[in-house]
Design a protein around this motif. Structure first.
Motif, PDB file in Angstrom:
ATOM      1  N   LEU A  30       0.833  -1.199   0.000  1.00 33.65           N
ATOM      2  CA  LEU A  30       0.000   0.000   0.000  1.00 33.65           C
ATOM      3  C   LEU A  30       0.871   1.254   0.000  1.00 33.65           C
ATOM      4  CD1 LEU A  30      -2.782   1.251   0.053  1.00 33.65           C
ATOM      5  CD2 LEU A  30      -2.796   1.028   2.547  1.00 33.65           C
ATOM      6  N   ALA A  31       2.006   1.219   0.685  1.00 31.25           N
ATOM      7  CA  ALA A  31       2.917   2.360   0.673  1.00 31.25           C
ATOM      8  C   ALA A  31       3.390   2.664  -0.736  1.00 31.25           C
ATOM      9  CB  ALA A  31       4.109   2.092   1.590  1.00 31.25           C
ATOM     10  N   ALA A  32       3.681   1.623  -1.507  1.00 31.70           N
ATOM     11  CA  ALA A  32       4.119   1.826  -2.888  1.00 31.70           C
ATOM     12  C   ALA A  32       3.004   2.453  -3.719  1.00 31.70           C
ATOM     13  CB  ALA A  32       4.558   0.490  -3.495  1.00 31.70           C
ATOM     14  N   ARG A  33       1.748   2.039  -3.490  1.00 32.14           N
ATOM     15  CA  ARG A  33       0.613   2.616  -4.215  1.00 32.14           C
ATOM     16  C   ARG A  33       0.451   4.092  -3.888  1.00 32.14           C
ATOM     17  NH1 ARG A  33      -4.806  -0.062  -2.917  1.00 32.14           N
ATOM     18  NH2 ARG A  33      -5.504   1.548  -4.364  1.00 32.14           N
ATOM     19  N   VAL A  34       0.511   4.424  -2.603  1.00 30.29           N
ATOM     20  CA  VAL A  34       0.330   5.815  -2.195  1.00 30.29           C
ATOM     21  C   VAL A  34       1.489   6.667  -2.692  1.00 30.29           C
ATOM     22  CG1 VAL A  34       0.114   7.362  -0.208  1.00 30.29           C
ATOM     23  CG2 VAL A  34      -1.055   5.148  -0.204  1.00 30.29           C
ATOM     24  N   ALA A  35       2.699   6.125  -2.635  1.00 29.50           N
ATOM     25  CA  ALA A  35       3.862   6.869  -3.119  1.00 29.50           C
ATOM     26  C   ALA A  35       3.724   7.191  -4.602  1.00 29.50           C
ATOM     27  CB  ALA A  35       5.138   6.070  -2.869  1.00 29.50           C
ATOM     28  N   ALA A  36       3.239   6.237  -5.391  1.00 27.52           N
ATOM     29  CA  ALA A  36       3.051   6.475  -6.819  1.00 27.52           C
ATOM     30  C   ALA A  36       1.992   7.540  -7.060  1.00 27.52           C
ATOM     31  CB  ALA A  36       2.668   5.176  -7.515  1.00 27.52           C
ATOM     32  N   LEU A  37       0.977   7.564  -6.216  1.00 31.34           N
ATOM     33  CA  LEU A  37      -0.114   8.528  -6.375  1.00 31.34           C
ATOM     34  C   LEU A  37       0.344   9.957  -6.123  1.00 31.34           C
ATOM     35  CD1 LEU A  37      -3.200   8.704  -6.877  1.00 31.34           C
ATOM     36  CD2 LEU A  37      -3.510   8.492  -4.404  1.00 31.34           C
ATOM     37  N   PHE A  38       1.287  10.123  -5.183  1.00 32.42           N
ATOM     38  CA  PHE A  38       1.699  11.476  -4.796  1.00 32.42           C
ATOM     39  C   PHE A  38       3.156  11.771  -5.123  1.00 32.42           C
ATOM     40  CE2 PHE A  38      -1.829  10.402  -1.895  1.00 32.42           C
ATOM     41  CZ  PHE A  38      -2.686  11.442  -2.212  1.00 32.42           C
ATOM     42  N   ASP A  39       3.787  10.908  -5.904  1.00 37.07           N
ATOM     43  CA  ASP A  39       5.205  11.084  -6.237  1.00 37.07           C
ATOM     44  C   ASP A  39       6.017  11.261  -4.956  1.00 37.07           C
ATOM     45  OD1 ASP A  39       7.445  11.285  -7.848  1.00 37.07           O
ATOM     46  OD2 ASP A  39       7.249  13.456  -8.103  1.00 37.07           O
ATOM     47  N   ALA A  40       5.801  10.361  -4.015  1.00 42.59           N
ATOM     48  CA  ALA A  40       6.407  10.462  -2.693  1.00 42.59           C
ATOM     49  C   ALA A  40       7.563   9.481  -2.538  1.00 42.59           C
ATOM     50  CB  ALA A  40       5.357  10.186  -1.613  1.00 42.59           C
ATOM     51  N   THR A  41       8.310   9.666  -1.472  1.00 41.35           N
ATOM     52  CA  THR A  41       9.401   8.772  -1.105  1.00 41.35           C
ATOM     53  C   THR A  41       8.976   7.945   0.101  1.00 41.35           C
ATOM     54  OG1 THR A  41      11.062  10.326  -1.893  1.00 41.35           O
ATOM     55  CG2 THR A  41      11.804   8.651  -0.354  1.00 41.35           C
ATOM     56  N   VAL A  42       9.388   6.681   0.135  1.00 43.26           N
ATOM     57  CA  VAL A  42       9.021   5.790   1.224  1.00 43.26           C
ATOM     58  C   VAL A  42      10.259   5.422   2.047  1.00 43.26           C
ATOM     59  CG1 VAL A  42       8.042   3.556   1.874  1.00 43.26           C
ATOM     60  CG2 VAL A  42       7.100   4.812  -0.080  1.00 43.26           C
ATOM     61  N   ASP A  43      10.146   5.614   3.350  1.00 40.92           N
ATOM     62  CA  ASP A  43      11.131   5.092   4.289  1.00 40.92           C
ATOM     63  C   ASP A  43      10.497   3.879   4.956  1.00 40.92           C
ATOM     64  OD1 ASP A  43      13.134   7.191   3.981  1.00 40.92           O
ATOM     65  OD2 ASP A  43      11.656   8.489   4.935  1.00 40.92           O
ATOM     66  N   ALA A  44      11.004   2.706   4.655  1.00 42.40           N
ATOM     67  CA  ALA A  44      10.464   1.465   5.205  1.00 42.40           C
ATOM     68  C   ALA A  44      11.297   1.047   6.411  1.00 42.40           C
ATOM     69  CB  ALA A  44      10.482   0.361   4.150  1.00 42.40           C
ATOM     70  N   VAL A  45      10.628   0.544   7.443  1.00 43.40           N
ATOM     71  CA  VAL A  45      11.348   0.113   8.638  1.00 43.40           C
ATOM     72  C   VAL A  45      10.825  -1.234   9.103  1.00 43.40           C
ATOM     73  CG1 VAL A  45      11.774   2.495   9.382  1.00 43.40           C
ATOM     74  CG2 VAL A  45       9.789   1.271  10.271  1.00 43.40           C
ATOM     75  N   HIS A  46      11.731  -2.003   9.680  1.00 42.80           N
ATOM     76  CA  HIS A  46      11.329  -3.194  10.437  1.00 42.80           C
ATOM     77  C   HIS A  46      11.480  -2.842  11.902  1.00 42.80           C
ATOM     78  CE1 HIS A  46      10.880  -7.351  11.751  1.00 42.80           C
ATOM     79  NE2 HIS A  46      11.859  -7.095  12.597  1.00 42.80           N
ATOM     80  N   PHE A  47      10.372  -2.998  12.657  1.00 41.86           N
ATOM     81  CA  PHE A  47      10.402  -2.659  14.075  1.00 41.86           C
ATOM     82  C   PHE A  47       9.766  -3.790  14.863  1.00 41.86           C
ATOM     83  CE2 PHE A  47       8.364  -0.838  17.851  1.00 41.86           C
ATOM     84  CZ  PHE A  47       9.484  -0.323  18.489  1.00 41.86           C
ATOM     85  N   SER A  48      10.442  -4.215  15.907  1.00 48.14           N
ATOM     86  CA  SER A  48       9.915  -5.282  16.756  1.00 48.14           C
ATOM     87  C   SER A  48      10.127  -4.904  18.205  1.00 48.14           C
ATOM     88  CB  SER A  48      10.628  -6.610  16.449  1.00 48.14           C
ATOM     89  OG  SER A  48      10.132  -7.637  17.282  1.00 48.14           O
ATOM     90  N   GLU A  49       9.031  -4.735  18.930  1.00 49.90           N
ATOM     91  CA  GLU A  49       9.123  -4.385  20.348  1.00 49.90           C
ATOM     92  C   GLU A  49       9.659  -5.571  21.123  1.00 49.90           C
ATOM     93  OE1 GLU A  49       9.135  -1.329  22.135  1.00 49.90           O
ATOM     94  OE2 GLU A  49       7.023  -1.069  21.658  1.00 49.90           O
ATOM     95  N   ALA A  50      10.634  -5.343  22.014  1.00 53.41           N
ATOM     96  CA  ALA A  50      11.218  -6.429  22.805  1.00 53.41           C
ATOM     97  C   ALA A  50      10.170  -7.024  23.726  1.00 53.41           C
ATOM     98  CB  ALA A  50      12.397  -5.913  23.621  1.00 53.41           C
ATOM     99  N   ARG A  51      10.250  -8.330  23.949  1.00 54.28           N
ATOM    100  CA  ARG A  51       9.348  -8.996  24.878  1.00 54.28           C
ATOM    101  C   ARG A  51       9.673  -8.553  26.303  1.00 54.28           C
ATOM    102  NH1 ARG A  51       6.898 -13.781  22.871  1.00 54.28           N
ATOM    103  NH2 ARG A  51       7.446 -14.186  20.718  1.00 54.28           N
ATOM    104  N   ARG A  52       8.622  -8.458  27.143  1.00 59.35           N
ATOM    105  CA  ARG A  52       8.824  -8.021  28.508  1.00 59.35           C
ATOM    106  C   ARG A  52       8.001  -8.884  29.447  1.00 59.35           C
ATOM    107  NH1 ARG A  52       7.931  -3.260  25.693  1.00 59.35           N
ATOM    108  NH2 ARG A  52       5.778  -3.187  26.417  1.00 59.35           N
ATOM    109  N   GLY A  53       8.269  -8.706  30.766  1.00 56.23           N
ATOM    110  CA  GLY A  53       7.431  -9.309  31.785  1.00 56.23           C
ATOM    111  C   GLY A  53       7.531 -10.816  31.831  1.00 56.23           C
ATOM    112  N   ASP A  54       6.333 -11.465  31.922  1.00 59.34           N
ATOM    113  CA  ASP A  54       6.280 -12.911  32.078  1.00 59.34           C
ATOM    114  C   ASP A  54       6.948 -13.633  30.927  1.00 59.34           C
ATOM    115  OD1 ASP A  54       4.923 -12.511  34.406  1.00 59.34           O
ATOM    116  OD2 ASP A  54       2.928 -12.850  33.528  1.00 59.34           O
ATOM    117  N   ALA A  55       6.816 -13.078  29.718  1.00 57.35           N
ATOM    118  CA  ALA A  55       7.428 -13.722  28.565  1.00 57.35           C
ATOM    119  C   ALA A  55       8.939 -13.775  28.722  1.00 57.35           C
ATOM    120  CB  ALA A  55       7.061 -12.974  27.285  1.00 57.35           C
ATOM    121  N   ASP A  56       9.545 -12.704  29.245  1.00 60.54           N
ATOM    122  CA  ASP A  56      10.986 -12.685  29.454  1.00 60.54           C
ATOM    123  C   ASP A  56      11.396 -13.747  30.460  1.00 60.54           C
ATOM    124  OD1 ASP A  56      11.646 -10.686  27.689  1.00 60.54           O
ATOM    125  OD2 ASP A  56      11.343  -9.082  29.143  1.00 60.54           O
TER     126      ASP A  56
END
Length: 271
Positions: free
Chosen positions: A21-47
Motif C-alpha cells: 500500500l505504501a508503494a501505491r500511495v507513493a506512486a499517487l503522490f510522487d512520494a518517497t518511502v522510508d520502510a522500517v522493520h520494528f519489533s518491540e522487545a518482549r517483557r514481563g512474564d514472557a521474558d
C-alpha cells in the motif's frame, strides 16, 4: 501533500500489506518511502519464561530473525525500486521510530490483529498516540483499484477535523467525496461549514446521514463499515477516539476499534 511516507513492518503478514500500500500511495503522490522493520522487545512474564527455558529462547530468536528477513524481502520486492527509498532494519529503537514518524507526512501500517503473534502491537499504539501524524491502516487483502471514492466519517470532533485535514491530498484527487454524519443532524456538527471549506479547495462533497439508533460502539462501527462497503469506497477517513491506555484494544473506543479490526479498504485515522 504526502512526500515522505513511513511504512512500518513487524515482519509478519503486515510486511507485504503495509509495503504494497505504501508503494501505491507513493506512486499517487510522487512520494518517497522510508520502510522500517520494528519489533518491540518482549517483557514481563514472557521474558521470565524465555530465561528459564533456553530452548524457548532459541525458538523465539529464530522467529524474530525470520520476521526481520521477511520485512527486508518485502522491501526489496515492493519498495526498493522507488526513487529515494530507504530501509531501516532490526535494532531500531522505539524513540527513533517515533521521531521518524513525526518527521513523516504519513505513517502506514498493517492491520492490528492480522498477525497472530501481534494481536494489538505497541507499534500501532505509538503511531496513533505519539507521532502526531495521520496513520493509514492497510487492509488484509490487496485492492489495486484507484482510490477514487472517499467516505469521511464526520461528527464535528477535533479528531474528525484532524482526520479531514490530513486526508486533504486524497480528497483533492478523489472523483467522489461523501461526508457521512452518523447519529446527529448535519447542522448540529458543523457539516455545512466543512462542506463549504472543502469547496474552497475544489472538493465537491456530498452529505449523507446514518442513524444506527441506541446501539453499542461496536455496532456503530459495523454500521459504518456496511455503509462504506455498499458505496464502494476506496478509502475511509475518520477520527480515532480513545484515551490511549491499553485496558482495551489500543485504548480506543468500540466503534473505532471495530473499524480498525474489520475495515476492508484502506483506513486513514487521526487522533
Amino acid at each position: 501533500m504526502y512526500k515522505s511516507i513511513l511504512a512500518i513492518s513487524e515482519g509478519g503478514p503486515d510486511a507485504v500489506l503495509s509495503f504494497r500500500l505504501a508503494a501505491r500511495v507513493a506512486a499517487l503522490f510522487d512520494a518517497t518511502v522510508d520502510a522500517v522493520h520494528f519489533s518491540e522487545a518482549r517483557r514481563g512474564d514472557a521474558d521470565i519464561a524465555l530465561q528459564s527455558m533456553p530452548f524457548l529462547k532459541t525458538d523465539s530468536d529464530t522467529r524474530v530473525e525470520a520476521r526481520a528477513r521477511e520485512s527486508e524481502r518485502a522491501y526489496r520486492e515492493l519498495i526498493a525500486p522507488l526513487a529515494g527509498a530507504t530501509f531501516s532494519g532490526p535494532g531500531l529503537k522505539r524513540a527513533r521510530l517515533v521521531a521518524m514518524g513525526r518527521e513523516s507526512s504519513l505513517l502506514l501500517l498493517g492491520r492490528p490483529g492480522s498477525d497472530p503473534e501481534n494481536i494489538a502491537p505497541e507499534t500501532v499504539h505509538a503511531a496513533l498516540y505519539e507521532c502526531a501524524r495521520p496513520v493509514m491502516i492497510a487492509p488484509p487483502h490487496a485492492d489495486h483499484r484507484p482510490i477514487s471514492s472517499v467516505v469521511v466519517a464526520w461528527n464535528g470532533s477535533a479528531q474528525a477535523a484532524r482526520a479531514v485535514g490530513y486526508a486533504m491530498p486524497f480528497l483533492a484527487k478523489a472523483q467522489k467525496v461523501t461526508v457521512l454524519v452518523a447519529g446527529a443532524a448535519p447542522d448540529a456538527v458543523g457539516t455545512p461549514v466543512l462542506v463549504r471549506t472543502l469547496g474552497r479547495h475544489g472538493i465537491a462533497a456530498a452529505v449523507e446521514t446514518m442513524d444506527s439508533g441506541e446501539v453499542s460502539g461496536r455496532a456503530r462501527g459495523r454500521a459504518l463499515l456496511e455503509y462504506t462497503k455498499e458505496r464502494g469506497a476506496g478509502l475511509l477517513v475518520m477520527g480515532a477516539y480513545g484515551h490511549g491506555g491499553l485496558s482495551n484494544f489500543l485504548g480506543l473506543g468500540g466503534a473505532t476499534a471495530k473499524v480498525i479490526a474489520s475495515c476492508p479498504m484502506p483506513l486513514l485515522l487521526a487522533h
